[in-house]
Design an enzyme around this catalytic site. Structure first.
Site, PDB file in Angstrom:
ATOM      1  N   ASP A 193       0.839  -1.192   0.000  1.00  0.00           N
ATOM      2  CA  ASP A 193       0.000   0.000   0.000  1.00  0.00           C
ATOM      3  C   ASP A 193       0.881   1.251   0.000  1.00  0.00           C
ATOM      4  OD1 ASP A 193      -3.066   0.782   0.661  1.00  0.00           O
ATOM      5  OD2 ASP A 193      -1.708   2.209   1.617  1.00  0.00           O
ATOM      6  N   GLU A 264      -8.179 -12.703   0.693  1.00  0.00           N
ATOM      7  CA  GLU A 264      -8.817 -12.498   1.991  1.00  0.00           C
ATOM      8  C   GLU A 264      -9.432 -11.118   1.959  1.00  0.00           C
ATOM      9  OE1 GLU A 264      -7.321 -11.436   6.252  1.00  0.00           O
ATOM     10  OE2 GLU A 264      -7.019 -13.584   5.961  1.00  0.00           O
TER      11      GLU A 264
END
Length: 527
Positions: A193, A264
């Site tokens: 990120d 996930e």
């Protein structure tokens, strides 16, 4: 200016520059063009550092480099590859304080949550390094018929695994999945990120020091729209952790290419409190399950269903335990609840609480931002008496907010627990027999009894993941590494052809095969 409480372990001045040298962006030249993005910290008023703004060309270059290195890496024995990660385990242990510092600086989380990430990386490195030969070994299988047919199962690396990881656990989720992919013989091209790249970059530095071949593990910093999509369009398998919305978009990209995918995704994780639960014994564990990492945890509990017979006792104890939690910041162990990641996340959490209050919810405790502690701190919050159509009843908050609901029966609790499109994690507190019965009824990839999530997450030998819109495939356990391989079936026919000797009249073939199968059933030597 660095706050005084951070100065006990200041960062070296060239920290960001050294880490940046390991990024693909630095190698491919985009930094020379001045394409940099500032990385901030919830703890600091000045930038933590800078990373390159990756492009699709950078991703292409990363895949070229990784594929070249992967061809030699997959030829090494599994034991040889595993030894690299045994050394990596030891390096992570030796530098555990530095790693925890970096995680805290990037995310603003409390020290305990940061250290959990270090332990997770060590746990994965140890587990897969110790078990990879067993999980990946070429194995003889039962053939069609004894003696005349032999079958061998071989596991072959997928090639280059793409990894897109989130900001909330940048070290654990940025490295632990990559460990399994690499030991399986793959290369990795990863996008961390924007907000938390340095945890990934320092891990790559340690991996290289442990003996991982240069170029095998590539990190490209950049946006999801550019770098993330480019990775999904080129990888041989994609591992993603993040929101359900983004997961569906990536799933379309890899699905059209018929490429494997492990994800996930989001959760709206329920907890059920049975009337025979030992509240006094477990109340601190229950509180941790809701507010660890300031609720910015995919398996964190966000809704609690409490049996009416124990509701008042529970709410009193839960409120008291929550109000004992301490907010703070800095590289120390002196507080329980750290910062949210940024202003956007603070605004999101605030909006959920405000919406609930407008629609009739009661704030039991918390419910407000705490700028006196830090710019993005928010008090651990308990809500009750939700009104109709309240957003946080079904949507993931991803912050330190939980609602409590009184239920008339455990059947009602299970029905409510299963009432969303999510199914990542659930928790049940009660006497063993009661809790086990409820656990089998709840629709979730994991259900933890008398604990929030730590027991299932740390039980690394068991596969872990979500059902419904909370994900697909699994991390941990044998499946956590075999998913990064293709299965090759190698069968060898000996003595005579499968359809019998050439001299056998064809009309006897069916009769012979039927007799052979009947005999195999009786003697139990056929699969």
């Amino acid at each position: 200016m660095i706050p005084n409480r951070l100065q006990e372990r200041p960062l070296p001045e060239d920290f960001a520059r050294k880490l940046l040298l390991h990024s693909t962006n630095a190698k491919s030249g985009s930094l020379d063009k001045g394409e940099l993005r500032e990385v901030t910290s919830p703890f600091l008023s000045e930038p933590l550092g800078f990373v390159g703004v990756g492009s699709a060309d950078d991703v292409i270059k990363a895949f070229e480099l990784s594929r070249r290195a992967q061809q030699q890496w997959q030829e090494r024995s599994i034991a040889s590859r595993a030894r690299v990660f045994k050394r990596f385990h030891d390096l992570v242990k030796a530098h555990r304080d530095l790693l925890a510092d970096i995680v805290q600086l990037e995310t603003g989380k409390d020290r305990t949550a940061a250290y959990d990430e270090v332990l997770d990386v060590m746990n994965n490195a140890r587990y897969y390094a110790n078990n990879a030969e067993k999980f990946l070994a070429t194995k003889d299988q039962a053939g069609a018929f004894p003696v005349i047919t032999s079958t061998t199962l071989q596991r072959v690396p997928k090639g280059i695994v793409g990894q897109i990881s989130p900001w909330n656990y940048p070290l654990a989720l940025g490295v632990s999945d990559a460990i399994a992919a690499l030991i399986a013989g793959n290369g990795v091209v990863a996008k961390p990120d924007w907000q938390t790249p340095f945890s990934n970059l320092i891990s790559l530095h340690l991996l290289l020091n442990a003996g991982l071949p240069h170029d095998l593990f590539q990190i490209v910093t950049g946006s999801g729209e550019v770098v993330g999509q480019a990775i999904a369009e080129r990888c041989d398998y994609l591992m993603f952790t993040g929101s359900t919305k983004t997961g569906k978009l990536l799933g379309k990209i890899v699905g059209e290419r018929l490429v494997g995918y492990s994800a996930e995704l989001g959760g709206k994780n329920p907890m059920v409190i049975a009337p025979d639960a030992d509240i006094a014994r477990h109340i601190d564990t229950i509180t941790t399950a809701c507010f660890s990492n300031s609720g910015q945890l995919c398996v964190s509990i966000e809704r609690i269903y409490v049996h009416k017979d124990i509701y008042d006792e529970f709410l009193t104890a839960f409120t008291a335990a929550t109000e004992k939690l301490t907010l703070g910041s800095g590289l120390n162990w002196d507080y329980n609840v750290g910062s949210l990641i940024n202003q956007d996340q603070l605004d999101r959490v605030t909006a959920f609480v405000d919406d609930a209050v407008v629609k009739g919810a009661t704030v039991i405790t918390g419910g407000i931002a705490r700028p006196d502690v830090g710019p993005f701190h928010f008090e651990p919050t308990i809500l009750a008496d939700l009104g109709e159509g309240t957003d946080l009843e079904t949507q993931e908050v991803f912050g330190p907010v939980v609602y409590v609901k009184r239920v008339a029966s455990l059947d009602e609790a299970v029905e409510l627990a299963n009432s969303t499109n999510y199914g990542l994690n659930a928790s049940v507190f009660g006497a063993a027999e009661t809790a086990e019965r409820l656990a089998f009824q709840i629709e979730s990839g994991s259900v933890t009894i008398n604990d929030g999530y730590a027991a299932t997450w740390a039980s690394i030998s068991t596969p872990l993941g979500g059902v419904k819109e909370s994900g697909m495939a699994r991390r941990h356990g044998p499946e956590g590494i075999t998913k990064y391989t293709e299965v090759k079936n190698i069968a060898q026919q000996r003595i005579m052809p499968m359809r019998g000797p050439k001299q056998m009249p064809r009309k006897y073939y069916g009769q012979l095969m039927t007799t052979a199968l009947d005999l195999g059933k009786k003697l139990k030597f056929l699969p």
